[in-house]
Design a protein around this motif. Structure first.
Motif, PDB file in Angstrom:
ATOM      1  N   ASN A  62      16.937  -9.684 -76.654  1.00 20.52           N
ATOM      2  CA  ASN A  62      16.586  -9.985 -75.386  1.00 20.52           C
ATOM      3  C   ASN A  62      17.419 -10.138 -74.237  1.00 20.52           C
ATOM      4  OD1 ASN A  62      13.955 -10.020 -76.285  1.00 20.52           O
ATOM      5  ND2 ASN A  62      13.509 -12.149 -76.651  1.00 20.52           N
ATOM      6  N   GLY A  63      18.527 -10.785 -74.554  1.00 21.60           N
ATOM      7  CA  GLY A  63      19.662 -11.173 -73.601  1.00 21.60           C
ATOM      8  C   GLY A  63      19.979  -9.805 -73.231  1.00 21.60           C
ATOM      9  N   ARG A  64      20.348  -8.902 -74.205  1.00 23.77           N
ATOM     10  CA  ARG A  64      20.855  -7.570 -74.137  1.00 23.77           C
ATOM     11  C   ARG A  64      19.869  -6.639 -72.967  1.00 23.77           C
ATOM     12  NH1 ARG A  64      22.675  -7.438 -79.981  1.00 23.77           N
ATOM     13  NH2 ARG A  64      24.578  -8.277 -79.982  1.00 23.77           N
ATOM     14  N   ALA A  65      18.694  -6.837 -73.232  1.00 28.72           N
ATOM     15  CA  ALA A  65      17.642  -6.171 -72.732  1.00 28.72           C
ATOM     16  C   ALA A  65      17.576  -6.445 -71.124  1.00 28.72           C
ATOM     17  CB  ALA A  65      16.327  -6.042 -73.255  1.00 28.72           C
ATOM     18  N   ALA A  66      17.702  -8.049 -70.824  1.00 30.03           N
ATOM     19  CA  ALA A  66      17.650  -8.430 -69.512  1.00 30.03           C
ATOM     20  C   ALA A  66      18.913  -7.884 -68.861  1.00 30.03           C
ATOM     21  CB  ALA A  66      17.842  -9.903 -69.572  1.00 30.03           C
ATOM     22  N   GLN A  67      20.367  -7.729 -69.392  1.00 32.47           N
ATOM     23  CA  GLN A  67      21.373  -7.473 -68.781  1.00 32.47           C
ATOM     24  C   GLN A  67      21.528  -6.004 -68.328  1.00 32.47           C
ATOM     25  OE1 GLN A  67      24.387  -8.180 -71.648  1.00 32.47           O
ATOM     26  NE2 GLN A  67      24.400 -10.233 -71.492  1.00 32.47           N
ATOM     27  N   MET A  68      20.576  -5.174 -69.306  1.00 35.82           N
ATOM     28  CA  MET A  68      20.501  -3.871 -68.971  1.00 35.82           C
ATOM     29  C   MET A  68      19.363  -3.476 -67.661  1.00 35.82           C
ATOM     30  SD  MET A  68      22.578  -2.362 -71.145  1.00 35.82           S
ATOM     31  CE  MET A  68      22.315  -0.903 -70.244  1.00 35.82           C
ATOM     32  N   GLY A  69      18.415  -4.383 -67.754  1.00 35.31           N
ATOM     33  CA  GLY A  69      17.444  -4.331 -66.686  1.00 35.31           C
ATOM     34  C   GLY A  69      18.073  -4.731 -65.141  1.00 35.31           C
ATOM     35  N   MET A  74      20.657  -3.231 -60.031  1.00 30.82           N
ATOM     36  CA  MET A  74      22.040  -3.039 -59.214  1.00 30.82           C
ATOM     37  C   MET A  74      22.405  -1.627 -58.844  1.00 30.82           C
ATOM     38  SD  MET A  74      24.590  -5.959 -60.540  1.00 30.82           S
ATOM     39  CE  MET A  74      24.799  -5.259 -62.132  1.00 30.82           C
ATOM     40  N   VAL A  75      22.073  -0.747 -59.983  1.00 32.45           N
ATOM     41  CA  VAL A  75      22.432   0.781 -59.740  1.00 32.45           C
ATOM     42  C   VAL A  75      21.595   1.378 -58.616  1.00 32.45           C
ATOM     43  CG1 VAL A  75      22.426   3.224 -60.673  1.00 32.45           C
ATOM     44  CG2 VAL A  75      23.434   1.228 -61.941  1.00 32.45           C
ATOM     45  N   HIS A  76      20.263   0.992 -58.904  1.00 31.36           N
ATOM     46  CA  HIS A  76      19.249   1.515 -57.739  1.00 31.36           C
ATOM     47  C   HIS A  76      19.618   1.143 -56.542  1.00 31.36           C
ATOM     48  CE1 HIS A  76      16.070   3.721 -59.941  1.00 31.36           C
ATOM     49  NE2 HIS A  76      16.565   2.996 -60.919  1.00 31.36           N
ATOM     50  N   GLU A  77      19.996  -0.220 -56.457  1.00 30.58           N
ATOM     51  CA  GLU A  77      20.370  -0.674 -55.015  1.00 30.58           C
ATOM     52  C   GLU A  77      21.644  -0.062 -54.632  1.00 30.58           C
ATOM     53  OE1 GLU A  77      20.753  -4.403 -52.402  1.00 30.58           O
ATOM     54  OE2 GLU A  77      19.303  -4.142 -53.998  1.00 30.58           O
ATOM     55  N   GLN A  78      22.342   0.238 -55.089  1.00 30.41           N
ATOM     56  CA  GLN A  78      23.768   1.228 -54.857  1.00 30.41           C
ATOM     57  C   GLN A  78      23.361   2.352 -54.313  1.00 30.41           C
ATOM     58  OE1 GLN A  78      26.733  -0.359 -53.922  1.00 30.41           O
ATOM     59  NE2 GLN A  78      25.776  -2.034 -54.202  1.00 30.41           N
ATOM     60  N   LEU A  79      22.523   3.139 -55.089  1.00 30.91           N
ATOM     61  CA  LEU A  79      22.083   4.378 -54.801  1.00 30.91           C
ATOM     62  C   LEU A  79      21.071   4.470 -53.569  1.00 30.91           C
ATOM     63  CD1 LEU A  79      21.232   5.909 -58.381  1.00 30.91           C
ATOM     64  CD2 LEU A  79      23.396   6.331 -56.828  1.00 30.91           C
TER      65      LEU A  79
END
Length: 88
Positions: A62-69, A74-79
């Motif tokens: 669950n922690g890994r999934a949250a990190q990927m989310g 952040m990627v969408h924000e930068q794009l």
């Protein structure tokens, strides 16, 4: 941007957590990261070893999934791509 005082405050706070809070002071930790120190239980001690391993694995995933989310956001924000309907 952060001022130098802001950076110093963050480093000091993290240092206090590392030195005084986030450690196994009683030596009762069952696994790395177990900082209950005999104070919190919530039924953990009643579980079998297989159940404990399963619950720890679920929590890590669950922690890994949250990190990927968060990384995706952040990627969408930068794009410059809006995730909101209508493009806020």
């Amino acid at each position: 941007k952060f001022s130098s005082a802001g950076w110093a405050q963050m480093i000091a706070f993290i240092g206090v957590l590392e030195l005084f809070v986030m450690k196994d002071v009683t030596g009762e930790g069952e696994f790395p990261g177990d900082f209950r120190n005999g104070a919190l239980d919530f039924g953990w001690d009643k579980l079998s070893d297989a159940q404990k391993k399963s619950k720890r694995s679920i929590e890590l995933n669950n922690g890994r999934a949250a990190q990927m989310g968060i990384l995706g956001l952040m990627v969408h924000e930068q794009l410059g791509v809006s995730l909101w309907p209508g493009g806020i």
